[in-house]
Write a protein that holds these residues in place. Structure first.
Motif, mmCIF file in Angstrom:
data_model
loop_
_atom_site.group_PDB
_atom_site.id
_atom_site.type_symbol
_atom_site.label_atom_id
_atom_site.label_comp_id
_atom_site.label_asym_id
_atom_site.label_seq_id
_atom_site.Cartn_x
_atom_site.Cartn_y
_atom_site.Cartn_z
ATOM 1 N N HIS A 34 0.216 -6.199 0.669
ATOM 2 C CA HIS A 34 1.410 -6.502 -0.120
ATOM 3 C C HIS A 34 1.744 -7.973 0.058
ATOM 4 C CE1 HIS A 34 5.192 -6.460 -2.056
ATOM 5 N NE2 HIS A 34 5.929 -6.382 -0.967
ATOM 6 N N VAL A 35 1.795 -8.717 -1.066
ATOM 7 C CA VAL A 35 1.945 -10.169 -0.995
ATOM 8 C C VAL A 35 3.292 -10.583 -0.423
ATOM 9 C CG1 VAL A 35 0.330 -10.609 -2.871
ATOM 10 C CG2 VAL A 35 2.734 -10.187 -3.411
ATOM 11 N N GLY A 36 4.286 -9.726 -0.500
ATOM 12 C CA GLY A 36 5.599 -10.093 0.013
ATOM 13 C C GLY A 36 5.822 -9.726 1.459
ATOM 14 N N CYS A 37 4.781 -9.256 2.154
ATOM 15 C CA CYS A 37 4.943 -8.813 3.536
ATOM 16 C C CYS A 37 4.546 -9.897 4.522
ATOM 17 C CB CYS A 37 4.128 -7.542 3.781
ATOM 18 S SG CYS A 37 4.170 -6.957 5.492
ATOM 19 N N GLY A 38 3.259 -10.230 4.570
ATOM 20 C CA GLY A 38 2.784 -11.275 5.460
ATOM 21 C C GLY A 38 2.418 -10.816 6.858
ATOM 22 N N ARG A 43 4.172 2.568 4.599
ATOM 23 C CA ARG A 43 4.220 3.222 3.296
ATOM 24 C C ARG A 43 5.131 2.470 2.333
ATOM 25 N NH1 ARG A 43 2.141 8.490 3.286
ATOM 26 N NH2 ARG A 43 2.465 8.323 1.046
ATOM 27 N N ALA A 44 6.116 1.762 2.841
ATOM 28 C CA ALA A 44 6.992 0.986 1.970
ATOM 29 C C ALA A 44 6.220 -0.152 1.297
ATOM 30 C CB ALA A 44 8.165 0.430 2.765
ATOM 31 N N CYS A 45 5.379 -0.856 2.043
ATOM 32 C CA CYS A 45 4.562 -1.912 1.454
ATOM 33 C C CYS A 45 3.572 -1.333 0.460
ATOM 34 C CB CYS A 45 3.821 -2.681 2.550
ATOM 35 S SG CYS A 45 4.855 -3.874 3.432
ATOM 36 N N GLN A 46 3.067 -0.137 0.739
ATOM 37 C CA GLN A 46 2.168 0.520 -0.199
ATOM 38 C C GLN A 46 2.875 0.784 -1.529
ATOM 39 O OE1 GLN A 46 1.620 4.570 0.506
ATOM 40 N NE2 GLN A 46 -0.098 4.873 -0.897
ATOM 41 N N ALA A 47 4.111 1.289 -1.466
ATOM 42 C CA ALA A 47 4.847 1.603 -2.690
ATOM 43 C C ALA A 47 5.141 0.346 -3.496
ATOM 44 C CB ALA A 47 6.143 2.320 -2.332
ATOM 45 N N ASP A 51 3.486 -2.581 -3.426
ATOM 46 C CA ASP A 51 2.257 -3.180 -3.949
ATOM 47 C C ASP A 51 1.648 -2.323 -5.058
ATOM 48 O OD1 ASP A 51 0.253 -5.360 -3.600
ATOM 49 O OD2 ASP A 51 -1.081 -3.669 -3.189
ATOM 50 N N TRP A 52 1.854 -0.998 -4.988
ATOM 51 C CA TRP A 52 1.341 -0.120 -6.048
ATOM 52 C C TRP A 52 1.981 -0.463 -7.383
ATOM 53 C CZ3 TRP A 52 -2.462 3.195 -7.009
ATOM 54 C CH2 TRP A 52 -2.321 4.099 -8.064
ATOM 55 N N LYS A 53 3.284 -0.659 -7.381
ATOM 56 C CA LYS A 53 3.970 -1.001 -8.625
ATOM 57 C C LYS A 53 3.645 -2.419 -9.066
ATOM 58 C CE LYS A 53 7.950 -0.113 -6.846
ATOM 59 N NZ LYS A 53 9.400 0.028 -6.663
ATOM 60 N N LEU A 54 3.440 -3.313 -8.093
ATOM 61 C CA LEU A 54 3.256 -4.715 -8.421
ATOM 62 C C LEU A 54 1.884 -4.998 -9.019
ATOM 63 C CD1 LEU A 54 4.540 -7.535 -8.254
ATOM 64 C CD2 LEU A 54 3.537 -7.767 -5.978
ATOM 65 N N ARG A 55 0.816 -4.442 -8.427
ATOM 66 C CA ARG A 55 -0.517 -4.798 -8.920
ATOM 67 C C ARG A 55 -1.581 -3.716 -8.688
ATOM 68 N NH1 ARG A 55 -4.142 -6.354 -5.051
ATOM 69 N NH2 ARG A 55 -3.337 -6.453 -2.918
ATOM 70 N N HIS A 56 -1.495 -2.965 -7.592
ATOM 71 C CA HIS A 56 -2.632 -2.123 -7.212
ATOM 72 C C HIS A 56 -2.810 -0.926 -8.141
ATOM 73 C CE1 HIS A 56 -5.828 -0.781 -4.686
ATOM 74 N NE2 HIS A 56 -5.230 0.354 -4.354
ATOM 75 N N LYS A 57 -1.758 -0.535 -8.849
ATOM 76 C CA LYS A 57 -1.870 0.584 -9.790
ATOM 77 C C LYS A 57 -2.906 0.289 -10.863
ATOM 78 C CE LYS A 57 0.986 3.538 -12.757
ATOM 79 N NZ LYS A 57 2.364 3.792 -13.257
ATOM 80 N N ALA A 58 -3.010 -0.979 -11.267
ATOM 81 C CA ALA A 58 -3.972 -1.359 -12.304
ATOM 82 C C ALA A 58 -5.347 -1.668 -11.736
ATOM 83 C CB ALA A 58 -3.454 -2.580 -13.064
ATOM 84 N N GLU A 59 -5.468 -1.807 -10.418
ATOM 85 C CA GLU A 59 -6.738 -2.214 -9.818
ATOM 86 C C GLU A 59 -7.442 -1.083 -9.090
ATOM 87 O OE1 GLU A 59 -5.722 -5.360 -7.216
ATOM 88 O OE2 GLU A 59 -5.093 -6.737 -8.802
ATOM 89 N N CYS A 60 -6.703 -0.050 -8.666
ATOM 90 C CA CYS A 60 -7.280 0.982 -7.818
ATOM 91 C C CYS A 60 -8.286 1.825 -8.602
ATOM 92 C CB CYS A 60 -6.177 1.877 -7.253
ATOM 93 S SG CYS A 60 -6.759 3.083 -6.048
ATOM 94 N N ALA A 61 -9.473 1.969 -8.044
ATOM 95 C CA ALA A 61 -10.521 2.780 -8.664
ATOM 96 C C ALA A 61 -11.302 3.466 -7.555
ATOM 97 C CB ALA A 61 -11.450 1.914 -9.508
ATOM 98 N N PRO A 62 -11.669 4.747 -7.741
ATOM 99 C CA PRO A 62 -12.396 5.464 -6.681
ATOM 100 C C PRO A 62 -13.741 4.807 -6.392
ATOM 101 C CG PRO A 62 -11.546 6.970 -8.348
ATOM 102 C CD PRO A 62 -11.384 5.589 -8.899
ATOM 103 N N VAL A 63 -14.055 4.713 -5.130
ATOM 104 C CA VAL A 63 -15.335 4.171 -4.678
ATOM 105 C C VAL A 63 -15.951 5.188 -3.735
ATOM 106 C CG1 VAL A 63 -16.499 2.305 -3.455
ATOM 107 C CG2 VAL A 63 -14.517 1.807 -4.892
ATOM 108 N N GLU A 64 -17.176 5.645 -4.064
ATOM 109 C CA GLU A 64 -17.816 6.662 -3.250
ATOM 110 C C GLU A 64 -18.309 6.056 -1.933
ATOM 111 O OE1 GLU A 64 -20.920 8.438 -5.441
ATOM 112 O OE2 GLU A 64 -19.607 9.325 -6.977
#
Length: 386
Positions: free
Chosen positions: A314-318, A341-345, A347-360
């Motif tokens: 999360h870019v706002g954490c550091g 989990r707060a940083c996860q939530a 960052d998910w809204k900020l950018r990771h929702k559009a980038e996350c893709a399953p990797v085997e």
């Protein structure tokens, strides 16, 4: 105009009076009199009356200035004005009233004088200065004991960000080994910070109750806390000036399709943003000055806090890892990791929702699996994504 000897005539606004000094030489004759200049009443009225102000009044004005400062330069400009303001501005009462934005020091401007100034403010009882200096010492200067002590001192004064930061340290066992994790202490600190209105702590507490992490599992209570966190987050943004020119209708748009829960053990929830684990799609809140300092500090060092260590994604954490595989990774892509989990939530809204893709088989990239819970080398936990 000058005389023949090169002396200037007296100015028009200066009165000149003759002061006759009766002196006699050895012959008994009177010697010439000498002159003394005296300022006129008009010149006396034009003199600076700042020195006549009592110290208590000046300190009261400086307290108001420091409490409303919007950047460090607002206060530094006072220090360089004159010697009296410099000494009174460093009074303990003035430093104790300083606003958090007065400590928004850039990482590139960090120096011994900035360190001493933060220490003086913390010694004066300013909890924001104590928390900021504690974060810098703990994570940047790697002075774990002193940094944790300063954050604990701020937490005793009911400083919500300090309570939440200590909770993150307890959840991750930061500064120690994996065996130093204290989940029950982390939940207790989160509960205290949430009671004081800290949104991230409330969301973290909801996930702990929902997943049974450090506390007895209570899915209904955890969901209630998550909804409260989403509502408080939305209310904070709507009440701020940041939302004045932003359309807000999409933040509460009801989706006809249910939102799948990231943990498949729980049922799906209706498509309302307030019922999401990650909240409404509101603008990201402004990062705390301490978090911005950490992000700038490690960014200037190539984004690597140490060999094999990672930063929170999360870019706002550091926050950086203090040991290998301290933070939990995304269970879907494995490309990001979070300190909470707060940083996860966020960052998910900020950018990771559009980038996350399953990797085997992403867990095999760094080594063999460990304890049968998706860990790498027995230390790297996973964190669920939607």
């Amino acid at each position: 105009m000058r005389t023949r000897r090169g002396l200037c005539y007296p100015r028009a606004d200066v009165c000149v009076e003759k002061l006759v000094v009766k002196r006699r030489d050895f012959a008994g004759d009177n010697m010439a009199c000498r002159k003394r200049q005296r300022f006129s009443p008009e010149i006396a009225r034009k003199s600076d009356l700042f020195d006549a102000l009592p110290d208590d009044l000046v300190i009261s004005i400086l307290c108001k200035l420091s409490s409303t400062a919007r950047c460090p330069s607002d206060f530094v400009n006072v220090l360089i004005t004159c010697k009296r303001l410099n000494s009174l501005a460093l009074h303990s009462l003035v430093l104790s009233k300083a606003s958090p934005k007065m400590f928004a020091i850039k990482a590139k401007n960090w120096s011994d004088s900035a360190h001493r100034f933060l220490k003086s403010c913390a010694d004066a009882g300013n909890v924001e200065a104590g928390y900021t200096l504690g974060m810098i010492r703990f994570y940047c200067l790697q002075n774990r004991g002193s940094g944790a002590s300063l954050m604990a001192k701020a937490a005793i004064s009911s400083h919500a960000p300090a309570l939440y930061s200590l909770a993150v340290i307890q959840f991750n066992g930061s500064g120690g080994s994996k065996n130093d994790k204290d989940l029950r202490a982390g939940v207790a600190l989160c509960a205290r910070a949430a009671f004081l209105g800290h949104i991230d702590a409330l969301r973290e507490l909801g996930h702990c109750l929902q997943d049974g992490y450090g506390v007895r599992q209570n899915i209904a209570e955890g969901r209630r806390f998550l909804v409260q966190a989403n509502a408080r987050e939305l209310a904070a943004v709507l009440s701020s000036t940041a939302a004045s020119n932003i359309p807000t209708r999409s933040w509460l748009t009801w989706s006809p399709h249910p939102i799948p829960h990231p943990n498949h053990r729980h049922p799906t929830v209706p498509g309302c943003p307030l019922l999401s684990d990650f909240g409404c799609n509101v603008p990201a809140p402004e990062a705390h000055p301490a978090s911005r300092f950490l992000a700038e500090w490690f960014s200037a060092r190539g984004g690597m806090p140490g060999p094999g260590l990672r930063l929170c994604s999360h870019v706002g954490c550091g926050r950086p890892e203090t040991r290998k595989h301290e933070f939990r990774r995304c269970s879907v892509c494995g490309a990001v990791n979070y300190c909470s989990r707060a940083c996860q939530a966020l960052d998910w809204k900020l950018r990771h929702k559009a980038e996350c893709a399953p990797v085997e088989r992403w867990l095999d990239e760094e080594g063999d699996g460990g304890e049968g819970n998706g860990a790498v080398d027995g230390n790297d936990d996973v964190i669920a994504e939607s």
